[in-house]
Design a protein around this motif. Structure first.
Motif, PDB file in Angstrom:
ATOM      1  N   ASP A 172       0.803  -1.219   0.000  1.00 33.96           N
ATOM      2  CA  ASP A 172       0.000   0.000   0.000  1.00 33.96           C
ATOM      3  C   ASP A 172       0.840   1.275   0.000  1.00 33.96           C
ATOM      4  O   ASP A 172       0.307   2.354  -0.193  1.00 33.96           O
ATOM      5  CB  ASP A 172      -0.932   0.023   1.208  1.00 33.96           C
ATOM      6  CG  ASP A 172      -1.996  -1.056   1.129  1.00 33.96           C
ATOM      7  OD1 ASP A 172      -2.298  -1.505   0.005  1.00 33.96           O
ATOM      8  OD2 ASP A 172      -2.509  -1.448   2.191  1.00 33.96           O
ATOM      9  N   LEU A 173       2.140   1.155   0.225  1.00 29.23           N
ATOM     10  CA  LEU A 173       2.989   2.333   0.276  1.00 29.23           C
ATOM     11  C   LEU A 173       3.276   2.852  -1.130  1.00 29.23           C
ATOM     12  O   LEU A 173       3.605   2.098  -2.026  1.00 29.23           O
ATOM     13  CB  LEU A 173       4.326   2.010   0.956  1.00 29.23           C
ATOM     14  CG  LEU A 173       4.287   1.699   2.441  1.00 29.23           C
ATOM     15  CD1 LEU A 173       5.681   1.334   2.938  1.00 29.23           C
ATOM     16  CD2 LEU A 173       3.734   2.866   3.228  1.00 29.23           C
ATOM     17  N   SER A 174       3.169   4.153  -1.291  1.00 32.37           N
ATOM     18  CA  SER A 174       3.529   4.757  -2.572  1.00 32.37           C
ATOM     19  C   SER A 174       5.025   5.064  -2.564  1.00 32.37           C
ATOM     20  O   SER A 174       5.692   5.003  -1.521  1.00 32.37           O
ATOM     21  CB  SER A 174       2.735   6.050  -2.786  1.00 32.37           C
ATOM     22  OG  SER A 174       3.193   7.055  -1.903  1.00 32.37           O
ATOM     23  N   LEU A 175       5.541   5.409  -3.717  1.00 35.66           N
ATOM     24  CA  LEU A 175       6.955   5.797  -3.790  1.00 35.66           C
ATOM     25  C   LEU A 175       7.226   7.039  -2.959  1.00 35.66           C
ATOM     26  O   LEU A 175       8.301   7.192  -2.387  1.00 35.66           O
ATOM     27  CB  LEU A 175       7.375   6.014  -5.238  1.00 35.66           C
ATOM     28  CG  LEU A 175       7.482   4.749  -6.083  1.00 35.66           C
ATOM     29  CD1 LEU A 175       7.832   5.096  -7.531  1.00 35.66           C
ATOM     30  CD2 LEU A 175       8.521   3.802  -5.509  1.00 35.66           C
ATOM     31  N   ILE A 176       6.248   7.915  -2.860  1.00 35.33           N
ATOM     32  CA  ILE A 176       6.396   9.110  -2.035  1.00 35.33           C
ATOM     33  C   ILE A 176       6.520   8.724  -0.563  1.00 35.33           C
ATOM     34  O   ILE A 176       7.353   9.273   0.166  1.00 35.33           O
ATOM     35  CB  ILE A 176       5.215  10.081  -2.260  1.00 35.33           C
ATOM     36  CG1 ILE A 176       5.245  10.602  -3.698  1.00 35.33           C
ATOM     37  CG2 ILE A 176       5.255  11.234  -1.269  1.00 35.33           C
ATOM     38  CD1 ILE A 176       4.029  11.412  -4.091  1.00 35.33           C
ATOM     39  N   ASP A 177       5.715   7.758  -0.126  1.00 36.37           N
ATOM     40  CA  ASP A 177       5.822   7.279   1.251  1.00 36.37           C
ATOM     41  C   ASP A 177       7.191   6.665   1.518  1.00 36.37           C
ATOM     42  O   ASP A 177       7.792   6.904   2.561  1.00 36.37           O
ATOM     43  CB  ASP A 177       4.739   6.239   1.552  1.00 36.37           C
ATOM     44  CG  ASP A 177       3.346   6.822   1.548  1.00 36.37           C
ATOM     45  OD1 ASP A 177       3.193   8.018   1.881  1.00 36.37           O
ATOM     46  OD2 ASP A 177       2.403   6.079   1.189  1.00 36.37           O
TER      47      ASP A 177
END
Length: 97
Positions: free
Chosen positions: A7-12
């Protein structure tokens, strides 16, 4: 709320890497290493703040970046002017003959 790594985005991920770089800076044993990691964390948090639209984080690290650059440069200049502790001569100078 289902939290998984998927669920983590690259931004996260960028935010976590930036946070880890701050943690690493606190673990450094020399001020040179600490400032180097602080610079890295400033750059990472600037990018993260822009991409995630977290503007307080962006502006904080935008202000801290030149502070860390100035402190690192001053440290490097002071280090170059210190006498070499191993042989009693100043660095970057040839011994008198």
């Amino acid at each position: 709320m289902n939290l998984s790594l998927i669920d983590l985005s690259l931004i996260d991920v960028l935010g976590f890497v930036a946070a880890l770089s701050v943690l690493a800076s606190f673990c450094m044993t020399t001020i040179l290493a600490l400032r180097s990691f602080a610079l890295l964390s400033n750059v990472l948090f600037i990018v993260y703040g822009l991409l995630a639209q977290v503007y307080p984080v962006f502006f904080l690290h935008l202000v801290l970046l030149p502070v860390n650059i100035a402190k690192l440069r001053r440290l490097q200049m002071e280090t170059r002017s210190l006498p070499d502790q191993r042989n009693g001569i100043e660095r970057n100078k040839l011994p008198a003959r």
